[in-house]
Design an enzyme around this catalytic site. Structure first.
Site, PDB file in Angstrom:
ATOM      1  N   PHE A  11       0.800  -1.365  -0.051  1.00  0.00           N
ATOM      2  CA  PHE A  11      -0.009   0.094   0.212  1.00  0.00           C
ATOM      3  C   PHE A  11       0.784   1.110   0.033  1.00  0.00           C
ATOM      4  O   PHE A  11       0.848   2.017  -0.891  1.00  0.00           O
ATOM      5  CB  PHE A  11      -0.993  -0.203   1.254  1.00  0.00           C
ATOM      6  CG  PHE A  11      -1.559   1.375   1.533  1.00  0.00           C
ATOM      7  CD1 PHE A  11      -1.989   2.100   0.730  1.00  0.00           C
ATOM      8  CD2 PHE A  11      -1.694   1.576   2.979  1.00  0.00           C
ATOM      9  CE1 PHE A  11      -2.810   3.441   0.942  1.00  0.00           C
ATOM     10  CE2 PHE A  11      -2.220   2.803   3.194  1.00  0.00           C
ATOM     11  CZ  PHE A  11      -2.428   3.727   2.404  1.00  0.00           C
ATOM     12  N   TYR A 145       4.391  -7.150  16.156  1.00  0.00           N
ATOM     13  CA  TYR A 145       4.586  -5.994  15.384  1.00  0.00           C
ATOM     14  C   TYR A 145       5.244  -5.041  16.027  1.00  0.00           C
ATOM     15  O   TYR A 145       6.305  -4.246  15.724  1.00  0.00           O
ATOM     16  CB  TYR A 145       3.189  -5.606  14.857  1.00  0.00           C
ATOM     17  CG  TYR A 145       3.295  -4.437  14.082  1.00  0.00           C
ATOM     18  CD1 TYR A 145       3.734  -4.439  12.638  1.00  0.00           C
ATOM     19  CD2 TYR A 145       2.611  -3.094  14.328  1.00  0.00           C
ATOM     20  CE1 TYR A 145       3.576  -3.337  11.772  1.00  0.00           C
ATOM     21  CE2 TYR A 145       2.666  -2.146  13.439  1.00  0.00           C
ATOM     22  CZ  TYR A 145       2.971  -2.094  12.089  1.00  0.00           C
ATOM     23  OH  TYR A 145       3.017  -1.170  11.326  1.00  0.00           O
TER      24      TYR A 145
END
Ligand code: UDP
Length: 309
Positions: A11, A145
């Protein structure tokens, strides 16, 4: 000038590829196509200044040609996606960052690491400035993450201080726009997809939790500034839109924009889901002369049009 963009078919990466090409740079786009897609870069393939390489940056990056700048954007970023692909995410942000910093050092290239607002965790200082150390669970579903991004930042610190690498860190807050995957599990894409199909809109928790959503074109301009202005070696900068909105307000806005007949349902809130998230962008304003311009309504309208196509 030549730039290597890792995660270049993702993205943000693909939006960066397009932007640097428009600025006249040669762009080397590296992606293992784990979550990125060739669809995102197919319009760039005919450009002679663009080159795509299918490689995994956790393996060998030594064969990649020298570039003036390395933008390290290869990582999953959607909570649903990074939790499903947790090992890949941890490795991209640790081993991948290490490999690319070594390369930047060898090639005397500038390096920019895509970090995240997630390094602040459940922040109790809102809006959150770069000086806030974070309140992060190191042992939980989001830690693959959060902690790997924090470790990536530590790697940058060591390469800056031990080897004099010109590295910069951008802490990216929630961003949306074209080239997002409609099924990547993030809130904006979930809601638009559900609204366009008149399906139930799934709010997790009460919907009173907040995020601040930045349109991708605004973010890319900030990243370009951080990567090209001289004298910013070692700087850590928040980029995001400080306009705070609740998830319930976001759902209502998307229903209005799409003229959807969708109704809202409430589902359980995922573990460690941050209650509020708002960037303090005073530093970006001062050092980059940057601030976002696109309102949520305008950005959501553009993204909805893109999804319809
Ligand atoms: N969320 C939601 N419904 C969805 C997807 C997400 O209510 O279908 C919520 C999620 O619990 C969080 C916020 O929206 O509070 C933003 O989630 P997202 O996955 O986009 O990313 P995050 O900001 O948590 O990294």
């Amino acid at each position: 000038m030549k730039v290597l963009i890792t995660g270049g078919a993702g993205f943000l990466g693909s939006n960066l590829c397009k932007y640097y090409l428009e600025k006249g740079w040669e762009v080397l786009c590296a992606d293992n196509l784990g979550s990125g897609s060739m669809d995102n870069v197919k319009d760039l393939m005919d450009n002679e200044k663009f080159k795509f390489l299918e490689i995994d940056i956790t393996n060998n990056v030594n064969d990649l040609p020298r570039t003036d700048l390395i933008l390290h954007f290869a990582s999953r970023a959607s909570p649903e996606d990074y939790q499903t692909n947790s090992f890949e995410t941890m490795m991209a942000n640790s081993i991948g960052t290490f490999n690319l910093l070594k390369k930047a050092n060898k090639d005397n290239a500038r390096f920019l690491f895509a970090s995240t607002s997630e390094v602040y965790g459940q922040a109790n200082l809102i809006p959150t400035p770069e000086t806030y150390y974070g309140y992060v669970n190191s042992y939980g579903p989001r830690s693959c993450y959060d902690e790997s991004k924090r470790f990536g930042e530590s790697l940058c610190y060591e390469f800056i201080h031990k080897f004099n690498v010109d590295a910069r860190i951008v802490r990216i807050f929630n961003t949306y726009g074209p080239n997002m995957k409609f099924n990547d599990g993030r809130v904006v894409t979930n809601f638009i997809h559900q609204a366009l199909n008149n399906e139930l809109i799934t709010i997790y928790g009460s919907g009173k939790q907040t995020r601040s959503f930045c349109y991708v074109n605004d973010l890319i301009k900030g990243i370009h500034a951080l990567s090209t202005i001289d004298g910013l070696n070692g700087e850590v900068i928040n980029l995001g839109n400080p306009a705070e909105t609740t998830i319930l307000e976001l759902a209502e806005e998307i229903i209005r924009i799409t003229k959807s007949e969708s109704k809202i349902i409430f589902k359980p809130l995922p573990e460690d889901d941050p209650v509020r998230r708002v960037p303090d962008i005073a530093k970006a304003k001062k050092l980059l002369k940057w601030s976002p311009e696109t309102t949520l309504k305008k950005g959501l309208t553009k993204l909805t049009e893109w999804f319809r196509k």
